[in-house]
Design a protein around this motif. Sequence first.
Motif, PDB file in Angstrom:
ATOM      1  N   ASN A 875       0.840  -1.190   0.000  1.00 40.40           N
ATOM      2  CA  ASN A 875       0.000   0.000   0.000  1.00 40.40           C
ATOM      3  C   ASN A 875       0.881   1.248   0.000  1.00 40.40           C
ATOM      4  O   ASN A 875       1.766   1.399   0.831  1.00 40.40           O
ATOM      5  N   THR A 876       0.654   2.162  -0.964  1.00 35.42           N
ATOM      6  CA  THR A 876       1.515   3.340  -1.111  1.00 35.42           C
ATOM      7  C   THR A 876       0.733   4.643  -1.044  1.00 35.42           C
ATOM      8  O   THR A 876       1.245   5.686  -1.424  1.00 35.42           O
ATOM      9  N   THR A 877      -0.508   4.610  -0.579  1.00 28.44           N
ATOM     10  CA  THR A 877      -1.309   5.824  -0.527  1.00 28.44           C
ATOM     11  C   THR A 877      -1.791   6.088   0.900  1.00 28.44           C
ATOM     12  O   THR A 877      -1.864   5.172   1.721  1.00 28.44           O
ATOM     13  N   ASP A 878      -2.107   7.345   1.171  1.00 26.74           N
ATOM     14  CA  ASP A 878      -2.667   7.722   2.463  1.00 26.74           C
ATOM     15  C   ASP A 878      -4.142   7.322   2.525  1.00 26.74           C
ATOM     16  O   ASP A 878      -4.805   7.132   1.506  1.00 26.74           O
ATOM     17  N   TYR A 879      -4.630   7.230   3.754  1.00 28.57           N
ATOM     18  CA  TYR A 879      -6.068   7.067   3.960  1.00 28.57           C
ATOM     19  C   TYR A 879      -6.643   8.462   4.143  1.00 28.57           C
ATOM     20  O   TYR A 879      -6.371   9.143   5.133  1.00 28.57           O
ATOM     21  N   ASN A 880      -7.413   8.917   3.163  1.00 34.45           N
ATOM     22  CA  ASN A 880      -7.922  10.284   3.180  1.00 34.45           C
ATOM     23  C   ASN A 880      -9.390  10.255   2.779  1.00 34.45           C
ATOM     24  O   ASN A 880      -9.724   9.941   1.638  1.00 34.45           O
ATOM     25  N   LYS A 881     -10.265  10.554   3.727  1.00 34.49           N
ATOM     26  CA  LYS A 881     -11.697  10.529   3.473  1.00 34.49           C
ATOM     27  C   LYS A 881     -12.291  11.884   3.844  1.00 34.49           C
ATOM     28  O   LYS A 881     -11.940  12.484   4.862  1.00 34.49           O
ATOM     29  N   ASN A 882     -13.221  12.357   3.011  1.00 37.32           N
ATOM     30  CA  ASN A 882     -13.877  13.640   3.225  1.00 37.32           C
ATOM     31  C   ASN A 882     -15.379  13.419   3.355  1.00 37.32           C
ATOM     32  O   ASN A 882     -15.979  12.648   2.594  1.00 37.32           O
ATOM     33  N   PHE A 883     -15.991  14.130   4.314  1.00 42.80           N
ATOM     34  CA  PHE A 883     -17.410  13.993   4.574  1.00 42.80           C
ATOM     35  C   PHE A 883     -18.050  15.376   4.568  1.00 42.80           C
ATOM     36  O   PHE A 883     -17.433  16.365   4.957  1.00 42.80           O
ATOM     37  N   CYS A 884     -19.307  15.422   4.158  1.00 43.71           N
ATOM     38  CA  CYS A 884     -20.074  16.663   4.179  1.00 43.71           C
ATOM     39  C   CYS A 884     -21.493  16.316   4.610  1.00 43.71           C
ATOM     40  O   CYS A 884     -22.134  15.445   4.006  1.00 43.71           O
ATOM     41  N   SER A 885     -21.985  16.987   5.650  1.00 49.55           N
ATOM     42  CA  SER A 885     -23.311  16.703   6.167  1.00 49.55           C
ATOM     43  C   SER A 885     -24.365  17.439   5.359  1.00 49.55           C
ATOM     44  O   SER A 885     -24.059  18.253   4.481  1.00 49.55           O
ATOM     45  N   THR A 886     -25.631  17.156   5.670  1.00 50.69           N
ATOM     46  CA  THR A 886     -26.729  17.817   4.972  1.00 50.69           C
ATOM     47  C   THR A 886     -26.778  19.302   5.291  1.00 50.69           C
ATOM     48  O   THR A 886     -27.404  20.072   4.561  1.00 50.69           O
ATOM     49  N   LYS A 887     -26.125  19.717   6.375  1.00 49.64           N
ATOM     50  CA  LYS A 887     -26.068  21.127   6.742  1.00 49.64           C
ATOM     51  C   LYS A 887     -24.765  21.777   6.288  1.00 49.64           C
ATOM     52  O   LYS A 887     -24.355  22.815   6.806  1.00 49.64           O
ATOM     53  N   ASN A 888     -24.076  21.105   5.339  1.00 47.76           N
ATOM     54  CA  ASN A 888     -22.838  21.617   4.738  1.00 47.76           C
ATOM     55  C   ASN A 888     -21.697  21.739   5.738  1.00 47.76           C
ATOM     56  O   ASN A 888     -20.776  22.543   5.539  1.00 47.76           O
ATOM     57  N   LEU A 889     -21.763  20.984   6.808  1.00 45.83           N
ATOM     58  CA  LEU A 889     -20.610  20.886   7.704  1.00 45.83           C
ATOM     59  C   LEU A 889     -19.684  19.805   7.163  1.00 45.83           C
ATOM     60  O   LEU A 889     -20.149  18.752   6.703  1.00 45.83           O
ATOM     61  N   THR A 890     -18.402  20.058   7.222  1.00 48.96           N
ATOM     62  CA  THR A 890     -17.439  19.115   6.663  1.00 48.96           C
ATOM     63  C   THR A 890     -16.473  18.630   7.729  1.00 48.96           C
ATOM     64  O   THR A 890     -16.228  19.305   8.730  1.00 48.96           O
ATOM     65  N   VAL A 891     -15.931  17.471   7.467  1.00 51.99           N
ATOM     66  CA  VAL A 891     -14.846  16.922   8.276  1.00 51.99           C
ATOM     67  C   VAL A 891     -14.063  15.969   7.386  1.00 51.99           C
ATOM     68  O   VAL A 891     -14.635  15.312   6.501  1.00 51.99           O
ATOM     69  N   SER A 892     -12.783  15.931   7.552  1.00 48.85           N
ATOM     70  CA  SER A 892     -11.935  15.016   6.789  1.00 48.85           C
ATOM     71  C   SER A 892     -11.000  14.311   7.755  1.00 48.85           C
ATOM     72  O   SER A 892     -10.622  14.860   8.791  1.00 48.85           O
TER      73      SER A 892
END
Length: 1350
Positions: A875-892
Amino acid sequence: MPSQSTTGLHCLLLLVTVCCQTSQDSNFDPFSPYGIDSALEEGGVQPEMQRQKRKMLFFDLPPPEYTVDIEVSLMDSSFLEPVKEYLKNLNLSTSISNVDVTISNVSVTTVCLPNPENKSCCSCESGYAWPSAVCSDLVTCPSISLAPDLPCSYVKEMPLSGPYCEPQTEDSCDVATPVVMNMSVRLDIEFQDDLGDSSSGLYKEYKADLEKVFHASYRCLPGFVSTTVTGFSPGSVFVNYEVKAGPASFNQISNSNKVVPQLLPEFYQINQSTFTTQITDQTNFTVSPADIFEGDTVKLICEINSTSDDVTWYHFDQIIPGSFRYMMERKISRKRSRSILKIINVTMKDSGSYRCTFTTSNQFLTLMYNATRTVTVSQLHVTPNVNNISVTCNSPEVQSNSPLLSCCTDRHLLSLTGDWKVNGPINIRGVSSFSGNCTEYRLNVSESLCPPEHSGTVTTYTCELRTGHGARSSQSIRVTYLRAAHVTISSSTNSLVSEGHAFNLTCESDVSKYDSISWKIQSGNSTKTVDCDKCIDSKPPATSVLTVMSATQDWNGTYICTFSQNYLESSANMTIEVISLPLKENILIDPIKASVPCKVQQALECCIGADTMEGYTVTFVVPQNEFQAEQKKKKNLFCYTYNYTETECKAKENLTAYCRFVNRIGQEVSSERISLHLIPEKEVSCSGSFGIGREGDTLIKPCLELNNTGSFTRGNKTYKCSKKAWKLEKDNCLSVAINNLLTSAEALSKSPEAKAKLPKYLEELKKQTSKEQSIINSSPANLGAIVTVLGIVSSIPAVAEESTIQNFLSTVDFIVADSTSEVWQDLNNEDVLKRSSLLHSVENFSLHLQPVNNTIPPVSVNTLQLQGGVVTENNTTDYNKNFCSTKNLTVSVLIDKSEIQSLSQYSTIVSVVYSNLEHILPRNGPEAVNGLVISTTVSHNKSQKFNVNMTFAKKNLSLKMPRCVFWNFTLNKEGGGWDTHGCTPTEVENHVICSCNHLTSFSILMSPDKSSQFIFEDYITYIGLAISILSLAACIVIESLVWKYVTNNTTSYMRHVCILNIASSLLIADVWFIVTASISDQNQPISRDLCFVATFCIHLFYLCVFFWMLSLGLILFYRLIFILHNTSKTAQKAVVFCLGYGCPFVIAVITIAITLPRNSYTRKDVCWLNWKDSKALLAFVIPALVIVAMNLFITAVVIIKILRPTIGDRSNRQEKNSLFQIGKSVAILTPLLGLTWGFGLATIIKNSHRAFHILFAVLNALQGFLILVFGALWDKRIQEALLKRNSISKWSSQQSKSTSLILVTPMLAMSYPFSRTFNNLCGKTGKYRVSSSEPSTSSENTSKSYSLLN
């Protein structure tokens, strides 16, 4: 034939055919000379002839014929033609000795003429030609004639030595097979475009002129046919032409080239040094071997019938230099040249076109012999009949018919050889043989060579084939040797086990290596496969333990344990019979909690479902005695009852009872406890069949509603006796649908096929939860049941299919919806563990997800999102996930690849984001969750530390001071709470980056923007307290120095006792306060035990300060009101010490005794009395406010005494003096009697002005300093005592007695903070001073006492 040479310059060769015949007795002398000269005398001809006579024996054979070459030399060429004519007509029939000789024919074959170089130019007569043996030696005599029919003469050395022209045959030079020689020469003239057009006149003119000259120049080459100009090319003018003739030598072509310039007009300016000849079909090019493979040594041989010592080899037009791999060898003879190119260890790159070029050159010619061959290098393909094969050593079939291994090539090679090599732990060999292009190896399998511990090991058989020229290739055949295992199975119990009881089965194999172990349960015609997540496998030895924690009827049957190794399976079986026994949670008890009058029967009842045929022995145990129960059937229930009467009422108040079920094999289960509270019969208020109890008693009854499965509904109902009737207080009964979900979840978790049945159950869970949403929104019990269900199913491994994940997350989404906020508050009050259980369930579900094709699908529902990944090899890649809620709040979330590489292969990383947990997870004081909540789990993570970075978008931009927190499940007695350990925040504009070294549920907490207040007021607190601590220490020192000087009467003594104890208590309290406050402000962890001690000490000593201030106030009040009354010093000391230390100690001890057992003594964030849970803070606030009120009253009395009118009218000066005394007294008494605590009331008011908070903090923080100033330094007697002590003078007793009381104390506000430490509830107050003149005797009036307020 031998010939006699002459000295003549002109000669002709006579070919004489002679027939000889002689008698048997005659002697034939073949060397007898015979001269012929008479016929030619007049012509001056002197021929010299030599005849050979051959002796001939007469037999019955035809007479032999002889051909004799006779060389005739002529001195004058003019006689050549007459001699030729003469010889034509000559009749030579004669007899020599006794031999009859007949000359049948005399012909002229060769005529030689002299040339200027003392050589002869010889030509053949018609019908005669030069023999093939001398073709390559013939050199054309120079000729400058363009006549096409002139005979060709060739240079012969003098004297002539033959051979001569012979009758023309197929081997003669003139009839040799013609070859095409590609030639070119340069004309040093300018190239014209017409020469490129074959139809132009110029092209035709040049072509005609050149072909005429070329024909004349090359016509005498052996076997000449034609010359043809093929074209012209630029570079001056290059003439390309073809000469078609027999094979010609270098000298022959070179001599012909010399003639061309002599015959070609000078206009053409031919450059005779540019003649080039290329011959492509006169080179013998051979390659050995014919089939070439990688690794072979290859020979390329070029051979020409000419002499050349300059040979060049080309590979794809690139010159091949000599090297270790490319070895070159040349062999040159008089008439042949050979070159050998040897390529060692050829590779595929050596394939391609090879060209050899022999080059010979002089000033008139460059002659090149070219030959090209294409060499193809192939791989020696060896194909085994199998690549992998498994052999069972102890199989009779295999031993009688051993496996045959073979390797073959794709073509037949005569020199092919081969052998076999064996490598492996099992050394089974065989017999090899060779057939055609295959080599074979038949194994000799023996069981003795396959021990059980080596079963499953691989032995490699390598066949190697060799071509005989260096190439070799091999293939390996992997033979896996297996051994049928001997498997045994045993149980931790006998073959009988009761429902709800644990047991385990152990399966062992003598073969230590295996691929897998499977367990199956065969019951009747059905076979169930057990989820082997329940199995514990170990090797060596080969053992599998199947542990069943709670047996049900699903576990009844024959257990088949199978060890699989490759295709070989070895099994053992054992039958387990599960005997019915009700599970504890399936036993209904009635009542659950009740009051029982003494000596009155109480019906005790236990019920189970009527779906069993098993007979049980049921007894009731109350509390030590056991009673047999009576069985009755109620609808679909079997109920067991017993009427219990308690006779020994005085000795007991509370009883516990339970029922015990025993099945036929003697195993038992007990129900939950029934709580019975004994009450006097006279106090009964509520009665009837429903239950008996006193006013206010609680009765808990089970839910008696039956569901559609025939069992009862879980939960209970709580009743309260009120006004002689039982009234329903709380209904915790589950709905039928949710009850069925709960019982099904429990059964599923205990099923051997839990994993296979989970997707269908989750589908039903989502469906029923949606239908029961309205009930869940109003019932904490039903909500808690769904949380329990999620906790149960989350421990079952789930295949990561989108529908399965969707159903689970949707169920969570239903119970965290906004409509459940109120019921969550009720549930958290009843069971604080549920909120943690919900988070833990989602994390556990994520942890047990099993990827499909190394993927975890992203799934989103209303308030939850899930994404994940699988760790693959390299495995040569980072674990990178992005989320966006229905109220446009984000977290990664970001996990570096270095962390991922530390995980084992096929580990899963799953992240779940929640957007609606605010009403479930508690606030942390004023701090609120200001972003999404994200949970990340990693399976097979062996390291406790795992770095993860998360970037949260702020929900409320007005909040400040972000803290990265995680949900710590171990806090608050496993109830969970926010914790900052291991996380570091970084604020970047509208985002907060959290870097943490562990995994769980994360979010950010932020508080209102009051940081500037906190910082400013904290500075006031810390600086003021530091000054106060130093001042208090100085005050204690001063009091000790002047003690004997200022305590010479009772009033002064008691005043200084109070001041000294106030200073000491406040000093101790301030030290504890500043230590714990600094630790809390720096977010440093502090142990709970130390926090309890600190809270107790602060509470105790601050109360001591207040009560000593009360004592001081009471002494002042006593001296103002009871002027003539006098109390002994001992009595006063006893009162003030009991009041100053006794009362605070009692209050502090009672407070900790009540609240500590309930873990509500201190707050969660700081070391101070709890307010929210236990209201322990009132134990400090109420005494403090009461004392402040009393001291305020005493201050009012002082002011009234000062304002009391004196005899006669007052002057203006007296009025001013009274006002001054009032102001001075108020300023002194306010801090001394703790009146500054009154500012704390202002801070309680919501949205009060900040000035009150600052004033409150300043006055209380500097309290110790005020004690030093007003209590010691302003006291005239202390000043004089210090001066006298320093000057060693006597103490003056004539000074009036003055007392100064300085009291400083901290104050606590209940709503608004003066520091972050007490979570917005702690504060400091200011100062006051009271000075009073004390009469030296009790007879002194009160006006004097007030005059001493200085």
